[in-house]
Design a protein around this motif. Structure first.
Motif, PDB file in Angstrom:
ATOM      1  N   ARG A  68       0.828  -1.209   0.000  1.00 55.13           N
ATOM      2  CA  ARG A  68       0.000   0.000   0.000  1.00 55.13           C
ATOM      3  C   ARG A  68       0.863   1.259   0.000  1.00 55.13           C
ATOM      4  O   ARG A  68       0.345   2.366  -0.124  1.00 55.13           O
ATOM      5  CB  ARG A  68      -0.952  -0.036   1.177  1.00 55.13           C
ATOM      6  CG  ARG A  68      -1.840  -1.278   1.044  1.00 55.13           C
ATOM      7  CD  ARG A  68      -2.981  -1.288   1.959  1.00 55.13           C
ATOM      8  NE  ARG A  68      -3.911  -0.206   1.699  1.00 55.13           N
ATOM      9  CZ  ARG A  68      -5.084  -0.119   2.307  1.00 55.13           C
ATOM     10  NH1 ARG A  68      -5.439  -1.039   3.163  1.00 55.13           N
ATOM     11  NH2 ARG A  68      -5.888   0.884   2.055  1.00 55.13           N
ATOM     12  N   GLY A  69       2.173   1.067   0.166  1.00 54.13           N
ATOM     13  CA  GLY A  69       3.097   2.166  -0.064  1.00 54.13           C
ATOM     14  C   GLY A  69       3.102   3.277   0.972  1.00 54.13           C
ATOM     15  O   GLY A  69       3.536   4.390   0.702  1.00 54.13           O
ATOM     16  N   PHE A  70       2.644   2.998   2.212  1.00 56.05           N
ATOM     17  CA  PHE A  70       2.625   4.042   3.241  1.00 56.05           C
ATOM     18  C   PHE A  70       3.975   4.199   3.935  1.00 56.05           C
ATOM     19  O   PHE A  70       4.211   5.178   4.619  1.00 56.05           O
ATOM     20  CB  PHE A  70       1.592   3.714   4.334  1.00 56.05           C
ATOM     21  CG  PHE A  70       0.167   3.931   3.923  1.00 56.05           C
ATOM     22  CD1 PHE A  70      -0.333   5.218   3.793  1.00 56.05           C
ATOM     23  CD2 PHE A  70      -0.677   2.864   3.679  1.00 56.05           C
ATOM     24  CE1 PHE A  70      -1.653   5.433   3.433  1.00 56.05           C
ATOM     25  CE2 PHE A  70      -2.000   3.062   3.314  1.00 56.05           C
ATOM     26  CZ  PHE A  70      -2.487   4.352   3.192  1.00 56.05           C
ATOM     27  N   SER A  71       4.826   3.183   3.839  1.00 57.98           N
ATOM     28  CA  SER A  71       6.019   3.176   4.672  1.00 57.98           C
ATOM     29  C   SER A  71       7.304   3.251   3.866  1.00 57.98           C
ATOM     30  O   SER A  71       7.479   2.521   2.891  1.00 57.98           O
ATOM     31  CB  SER A  71       6.047   1.897   5.526  1.00 57.98           C
ATOM     32  OG  SER A  71       7.278   1.799   6.189  1.00 57.98           O
ATOM     33  N   PHE A  72       8.192   4.133   4.323  1.00 58.01           N
ATOM     34  CA  PHE A  72       9.491   4.218   3.651  1.00 58.01           C
ATOM     35  C   PHE A  72      10.371   3.049   4.052  1.00 58.01           C
ATOM     36  O   PHE A  72      11.441   2.859   3.503  1.00 58.01           O
ATOM     37  CB  PHE A  72      10.189   5.544   3.981  1.00 58.01           C
ATOM     38  CG  PHE A  72      10.258   5.845   5.449  1.00 58.01           C
ATOM     39  CD1 PHE A  72      11.204   5.233   6.242  1.00 58.01           C
ATOM     40  CD2 PHE A  72       9.369   6.747   6.014  1.00 58.01           C
ATOM     41  CE1 PHE A  72      11.266   5.497   7.599  1.00 58.01           C
ATOM     42  CE2 PHE A  72       9.421   7.021   7.373  1.00 58.01           C
ATOM     43  CZ  PHE A  72      10.371   6.391   8.165  1.00 58.01           C
ATOM     44  N   GLY A 116       7.578  -0.907  -1.902  1.00 58.29           N
ATOM     45  CA  GLY A 116       6.229  -1.102  -2.432  1.00 58.29           C
ATOM     46  C   GLY A 116       5.881  -0.014  -3.422  1.00 58.29           C
ATOM     47  O   GLY A 116       6.616   0.966  -3.558  1.00 58.29           O
ATOM     48  N   PRO A 117       4.745  -0.188  -4.118  1.00 59.36           N
ATOM     49  CA  PRO A 117       4.303   0.840  -5.058  1.00 59.36           C
ATOM     50  C   PRO A 117       3.833   2.074  -4.286  1.00 59.36           C
ATOM     51  O   PRO A 117       3.371   1.954  -3.148  1.00 59.36           O
ATOM     52  CB  PRO A 117       3.117   0.174  -5.771  1.00 59.36           C
ATOM     53  CG  PRO A 117       2.603  -0.833  -4.782  1.00 59.36           C
ATOM     54  CD  PRO A 117       3.785  -1.300  -3.986  1.00 59.36           C
ATOM     55  N   ARG A 160       8.172   5.543  -8.898  1.00 55.93           N
ATOM     56  CA  ARG A 160       7.055   4.600  -8.798  1.00 55.93           C
ATOM     57  C   ARG A 160       7.048   3.776  -7.517  1.00 55.93           C
ATOM     58  O   ARG A 160       6.050   3.160  -7.189  1.00 55.93           O
ATOM     59  CB  ARG A 160       7.085   3.620  -9.979  1.00 55.93           C
ATOM     60  CG  ARG A 160       6.898   4.284 -11.316  1.00 55.93           C
ATOM     61  CD  ARG A 160       6.399   3.279 -12.351  1.00 55.93           C
ATOM     62  NE  ARG A 160       6.552   3.787 -13.702  1.00 55.93           N
ATOM     63  CZ  ARG A 160       5.726   4.678 -14.244  1.00 55.93           C
ATOM     64  NH1 ARG A 160       4.705   5.152 -13.556  1.00 55.93           N
ATOM     65  NH2 ARG A 160       5.930   5.102 -15.476  1.00 55.93           N
ATOM     66  N   THR A 161       8.176   3.710  -6.821  1.00 56.58           N
ATOM     67  CA  THR A 161       8.211   2.857  -5.634  1.00 56.58           C
ATOM     68  C   THR A 161       8.699   3.644  -4.417  1.00 56.58           C
ATOM     69  O   THR A 161       9.327   4.703  -4.554  1.00 56.58           O
ATOM     70  CB  THR A 161       9.179   1.663  -5.819  1.00 56.58           C
ATOM     71  OG1 THR A 161      10.521   2.175  -5.875  1.00 56.58           O
ATOM     72  CG2 THR A 161       8.878   0.866  -7.079  1.00 56.58           C
TER      73      THR A 161
END
Ligand code: SAM
Length: 341
Positions: free
Chosen positions: A126-130, A134-135, A190-191
């Motif tokens: 879900r890409g919330f975390s550095f 993830g996308p 993108r990621t």
């Protein structure tokens, strides 16, 4: 081994303080506007044997899947207990409650525990975390049109700068916005890893990286994007008056915020409901008829602030145990009327 989509249970923030905010009330119905994993909701059920109806709003359908068994377990054996899961944005809490009954139910207790859940953060794709590859998604509502990738790659440098400054409280917003634009000119970002790399070039006083409190240099950029993608501040501002209006007479609304801009919106919405001028009102107050305006405000008073004007903060013990609680602030308001007056 677990089939659950999220590996870690959500630790409810300021649980003790939330429970004591509602403890004096006879809570027959409870609306949770940010159900998440149902941590607060199940504890409310356990703390209030008189509680028979729980309404749970979340934009993220995964939240309902996690919360439902937890709440039902807390209510096990309670006769007449009902749980209504409402999928949607709390901005629409009025129409959502309208789907339950006509007239809509009036909850005695309403909670908003803002921001992102630990399950959302911990789910890499879900890409919330550095910290997780993830996308760049960051939508709490998986059906919403705007993703972080789109914001990053299509918004102007000025717009990126504005969200970094206002939502991320990033002191180096100009530098970071420039870096993001430079990076995306080479190839689209993108990621999460690409984003961390783009921000990581930022120099602070000649040194790479760490902010004053030892936070990761990309923290504020991720926060800014998340708030922008989910339009968090506007949704909150729209929802607060409706949440106050939805309360039963004598009922209470508790809001946990995690950001100074959120807390300011809560403070002002509460002040207004309590018939007190807010800073935005001040210039009107100094207009032609100052006193008429104050009378008008007092006449429109629908609630009182619980405690004082200052927010309740988490205990040191909690912030030591749960770093996510560090920036939490709780404000509570009580609607006029009912037996609580
Ligand atoms: N109190 C919950 C618990 O103890 O398990 C955790 C809540 S978590 C911090 C916030 C939740 O609110 C997330 O599940 C998120 O999807 C949801 N959320 C955030 N903004 C929302 C909005 N505008 N409308 C509905 N739900 C929202």
């Amino acid at each position: 081994p677990s089939a659950e989509p999220y590996p870690y249970p959500h630790v409810p923030v300021m649980l003790r303080e939330v429970l004591s905010a509602f403890a004096p009330l006879h809570v027959t119905s409870y609306l949770d506007c940010t159900l998440g994993a149902g941590g607060h909701a199940s504890e409310m059920v356990a703390a209030h044997p008189e509680l028979l109806t729980v309404y749970g709003i979340d934009v993220d359908p995964t939240a309902h899947t996690l919360a439902e068994p937890r709440i039902r377990a807390a209510a096990a054996g309670r006769e007449g207990f009902g749980l209504r899961l409402l999928r949607g944005n709390y901005r629409d809490l009025r129409p959502l409650l309208g789907t339950v009954s006509s007239p809509p139910p009036q909850p005695t207790a309403i909670l908003m525990d803002l921001g992102v859940s630990s399950m959302q953060i911990d789910t890499a794709d879900r890409g919330f975390s550095f910290m997780r590859e993830g996308p760049l998604d960051m939508r709490m509502d998986p059906t919403a049109p705007l993703s972080a990738e789109e914001v990053l790659n299509t918004w102007s440098e000025a717009e990126l700068g504005r969200i970094l400054r206002d939502y991320g409280e990033e002191k180096l917003w100009r530098v970071v916005a420039r870096r993001l634009v430079q990076a995306r000119e080479v190839e689209p970002i993108r990621t999460t890893t690409q984003l961390v790399k783009a921000v990581g070039h930022t120099q602070i006083g000649g040194k790479l990286g760490k902010g004053p409190k030892g936070v990761h240099p990309a923290t504020r950029t991720f926060q800014a994007l998340r708030i922008a993608v989910n339009d968090e501040l506007r949704r909150l501002e729209q929802a607060l008056p409706d949440a106050i209006a939805a309360l039963a007479p004598g009922g209470r609304l508790a809001v946990i915020s995690f950001h100074s801009l959120e807390d300011r919106l809560v403070k002002h919405a509460f002040a207004r409901a309590a018939g007190r001028p807010t800073p935005e009102d001040e210039h009107r107050t100094y207009g032609a008829d100052k006193f008429a305006f104050l009378d008008e405000l007092e006449a429109s008073r629908v609630a009182v602030l619980v405690g004082n004007q200052k927010p309740v903060l988490p205990s040191e013990e909690e912030t030591a145990r749960n770093p996510r609680a560090r920036s939490a602030k709780l404000r509570v308001l009580q609607k006029l009327g009912g037996s609580g007056d």
